[in-house]
Design a protein around this motif. Structure first.
Motif, mmCIF file in Angstrom:
data_model
loop_
_atom_site.group_PDB
_atom_site.id
_atom_site.type_symbol
_atom_site.label_atom_id
_atom_site.label_comp_id
_atom_site.label_asym_id
_atom_site.label_seq_id
_atom_site.Cartn_x
_atom_site.Cartn_y
_atom_site.Cartn_z
ATOM 1 N N UNK A 292 3.837 -9.972 -7.609
ATOM 2 C CA UNK A 292 4.769 -8.858 -7.751
ATOM 3 C C UNK A 292 6.194 -9.290 -7.427
ATOM 4 N N UNK A 293 7.126 -8.494 -7.918
ATOM 5 C CA UNK A 293 8.526 -8.631 -7.508
ATOM 6 C C UNK A 293 8.815 -7.617 -6.413
ATOM 7 N N UNK A 294 9.517 -8.062 -5.371
ATOM 8 C CA UNK A 294 9.935 -7.159 -4.304
ATOM 9 C C UNK A 294 11.456 -7.032 -4.351
ATOM 10 N N UNK A 295 11.989 -5.971 -4.942
ATOM 11 C CA UNK A 295 13.450 -5.811 -4.981
ATOM 12 C C UNK A 295 13.993 -5.460 -3.602
ATOM 13 N N UNK A 296 15.240 -5.816 -3.385
ATOM 14 C CA UNK A 296 15.921 -5.375 -2.172
ATOM 15 C C UNK A 296 15.811 -6.314 -1.001
ATOM 16 N N UNK A 297 14.988 -7.394 -1.090
ATOM 17 C CA UNK A 297 14.886 -8.325 0.026
ATOM 18 C C UNK A 297 15.870 -9.482 -0.105
ATOM 19 N N UNK A 298 16.585 -9.529 -1.214
ATOM 20 C CA UNK A 298 17.585 -10.570 -1.431
ATOM 21 C C UNK A 298 18.491 -10.116 -2.569
ATOM 22 N N UNK A 299 19.555 -10.834 -2.858
ATOM 23 C CA UNK A 299 20.397 -10.436 -3.988
ATOM 24 C C UNK A 299 19.669 -10.512 -5.332
ATOM 25 N N UNK A 300 18.494 -11.135 -5.364
ATOM 26 C CA UNK A 300 17.689 -11.214 -6.574
ATOM 27 C C UNK A 300 16.252 -10.845 -6.196
ATOM 28 N N UNK A 301 15.426 -10.442 -7.177
ATOM 29 C CA UNK A 301 14.047 -10.074 -6.847
ATOM 30 C C UNK A 301 13.288 -11.249 -6.236
ATOM 31 N N UNK A 302 12.465 -10.951 -5.264
ATOM 32 C CA UNK A 302 11.631 -11.971 -4.633
ATOM 33 C C UNK A 302 10.223 -11.833 -5.186
ATOM 34 N N UNK B 89 1.343 -15.310 14.041
ATOM 35 C CA UNK B 89 2.477 -15.589 13.175
ATOM 36 C C UNK B 89 2.378 -14.764 11.906
ATOM 37 N N UNK B 90 3.497 -14.633 11.205
ATOM 38 C CA UNK B 90 3.527 -13.806 10.002
ATOM 39 C C UNK B 90 4.491 -14.394 8.984
ATOM 40 N N UNK B 91 4.256 -14.038 7.735
ATOM 41 C CA UNK B 91 5.138 -14.423 6.645
ATOM 42 C C UNK B 91 5.372 -13.212 5.765
ATOM 43 N N UNK B 92 6.619 -12.824 5.578
ATOM 44 C CA UNK B 92 6.969 -11.723 4.685
ATOM 45 C C UNK B 92 7.857 -12.276 3.581
ATOM 46 N N UNK B 93 7.583 -11.897 2.358
ATOM 47 C CA UNK B 93 8.368 -12.395 1.239
ATOM 48 C C UNK B 93 9.853 -12.158 1.486
ATOM 49 N N UNK B 94 10.647 -13.196 1.319
ATOM 50 C CA UNK B 94 12.084 -13.079 1.558
ATOM 51 C C UNK B 94 12.837 -14.094 0.712
ATOM 52 N N UNK B 95 14.093 -13.789 0.450
ATOM 53 C CA UNK B 95 14.891 -14.612 -0.435
ATOM 54 C C UNK B 95 15.210 -15.987 0.114
ATOM 55 N N UNK B 96 15.303 -16.120 1.428
ATOM 56 C CA UNK B 96 15.655 -17.403 2.018
ATOM 57 C C UNK B 96 14.575 -18.446 1.746
ATOM 58 N N UNK B 97 13.332 -18.095 2.057
ATOM 59 C CA UNK B 97 12.251 -19.058 1.846
ATOM 60 C C UNK B 97 11.993 -19.266 0.357
#
Length: 370
Positions: A34-44, A153-161
């Motif tokens: 899926x795409x997650x909008x809003x977590x970066x300047x572009x879809x993640x 530990x956790x991992x959440x979709x984000x633009x940096x990674x």
């Protein structure tokens, strides 16, 4: 001193709970990309889990911790326990901005189930972090510094990674296909995990499950090429972990196998070299990342959980998405679940910058744990 795994907790794109994860693996289910909008300047883009709460990583982490404690029959983290949280840390004195909030961890971890008396450690060894933490916890408990350790530990979709993986050319444009000839890279995933480790005597005295032993744990930082897996390091870590556990061959290997061309090739080569050296033949190997993606620093939690279930249910899960396996000589790459009379499991874990680890889980006989 034996160190046992008495509790596991997970949130994955299958949903919350270790049983959902295991059933999804056995059924070769593929959660949607899926795409997650809003977590970066572009879809993640990645394999995500929809959860209420913000930051999402802390909401997932809370669920995983609570499940692991319940599995271990603990109402909360005991006083004086070691708590290890794996993940990225914020730059000292500089709070993360909005885009980094889903990636960076505040420290120490304030949680109602973690007493102030606990010794808290933050550990970051790239994608091998969870496995390296398990080795640290094992040494801590074996040395008598505590009787209980909790790793989370956790991992959440984000633009940096996502951008970091894009720059390193590790991302796939479709789905991850670990060990498949057509594999083209990783997909990031959402999730969290937690483990409860205990000194065997402490677990037995309070009536916790005492059947899963963390019998071997080896970690190594051996950077050559910062973004490539070294087959010799794969062999070395696995060999030392297996020997530390007093074994010659594990009946099942849960591989790191992210779906990159180089990484999977190197892991196969390293395991083949070890298999030839130690006389393995037809050892089943699989990975969970074709289903739930790569949880980055938290990727060892589903791997260890798969190992625990494999030992208890005598099944080796397949590798979701694997259709055309790479050729092997002494390994058997599983596309689907297979019966496996496993008494031990080798878990591989590798990360950028030469961060590598291997764990060996064994199941104790009834006479040993009652």
């Amino acid at each position: 001193m034996s160190v046992l795994i008495t509790g596991t907790g997970l949130v994955t794109p299958y949903g919350p709970g270790t049983r959902r994860f295991w059933d999804g693996l056995l059924g070769n289910a593929l959660p949607p990309v899926r795409d997650r909008p809003g977590t970066a300047p572009f879809p993640v883009r990645g394999i995500s889990y929809e959860i209420e709460g913000s930051p999402r990583r802390l909401a997932m982490l809370d669920l995983a911790l609570r499940e692991a404690l319940a599995d271990a029959r603990l109402p909360s983290v005991p006083d004086g326990a070691l708590v290890i949280r794996v993940g990225q840390g914020p730059e000292p004195g500089r709070p993360p901005d909005d885009h980094a909030a889903e990636m960076l961890d505040a420290w120490p971890w304030e949680h109602p189930l973690i007493p102030a008396s606990c010794e808290q450690v933050h550990l970051s060894h790239a994608c091998a972090s969870g496995a390296v933490a398990a080795g640290l916890a094992r040494d801590w408990l074996s040395g008598g510094l505590a009787e209980v350790a909790v790793i989370a530990g956790a991992s959440a979709l984000n633009g940096y990674e996502l951008l970091g993986m894009h720059v390193s050319r590790a991302l796939t444009a479709s789905r991850p296909q670990p060990f498949d000839r057509a594999r083209s890279g990783i997909a990031l995933g959402d999730g969290a995990g937690a483990l409860v480790l205990e000194a065997a005597g402490h677990a037995a005295r309070r009536g916790a499950a005492t059947d899963i032993d963390l019998a071997g744990a080896v970690s190594r930082v051996a950077a050559g090429d910062a973004s490539s897996t070294d087959p010799e390091v794969v062999t070395d870590c696995a060999l030392r972990a297996v020997r530390e556990a007093g074994l010659t061959a594990p009946p099942y290997v849960h591989a790191h196998a992210t779906g990159t061309v180089q990484g999977d090739e190197a892991e196969i080569a390293g395991l083949e070299r070890l298999a030839e050296r130690m006389g393995w033949d037809g050892v089943p190997v699989s990975s969970h990342k074709g289903a739930i993606g790569h949880l980055m620093h938290a990727s060892a939690f589903p791997a260890v959980t798969a190992g625990v279930y494999a030992l208890r249910e005598r099944l080796a899960p397949g590798t979701p998405g694997l259709a055309d396996p790479e050729p092997t000589r002494r390994l058997r790459l599983l596309g689907g679940a297979a019966p496996c009379d496993a008494t031990s499991v080798l878990v591989d874990s590798f990360g950028f910058a030469g961060n590598s680890a291997a764990l060996v889980l064994t199941r104790r006989r009834e006479s040993e744990h009652g």
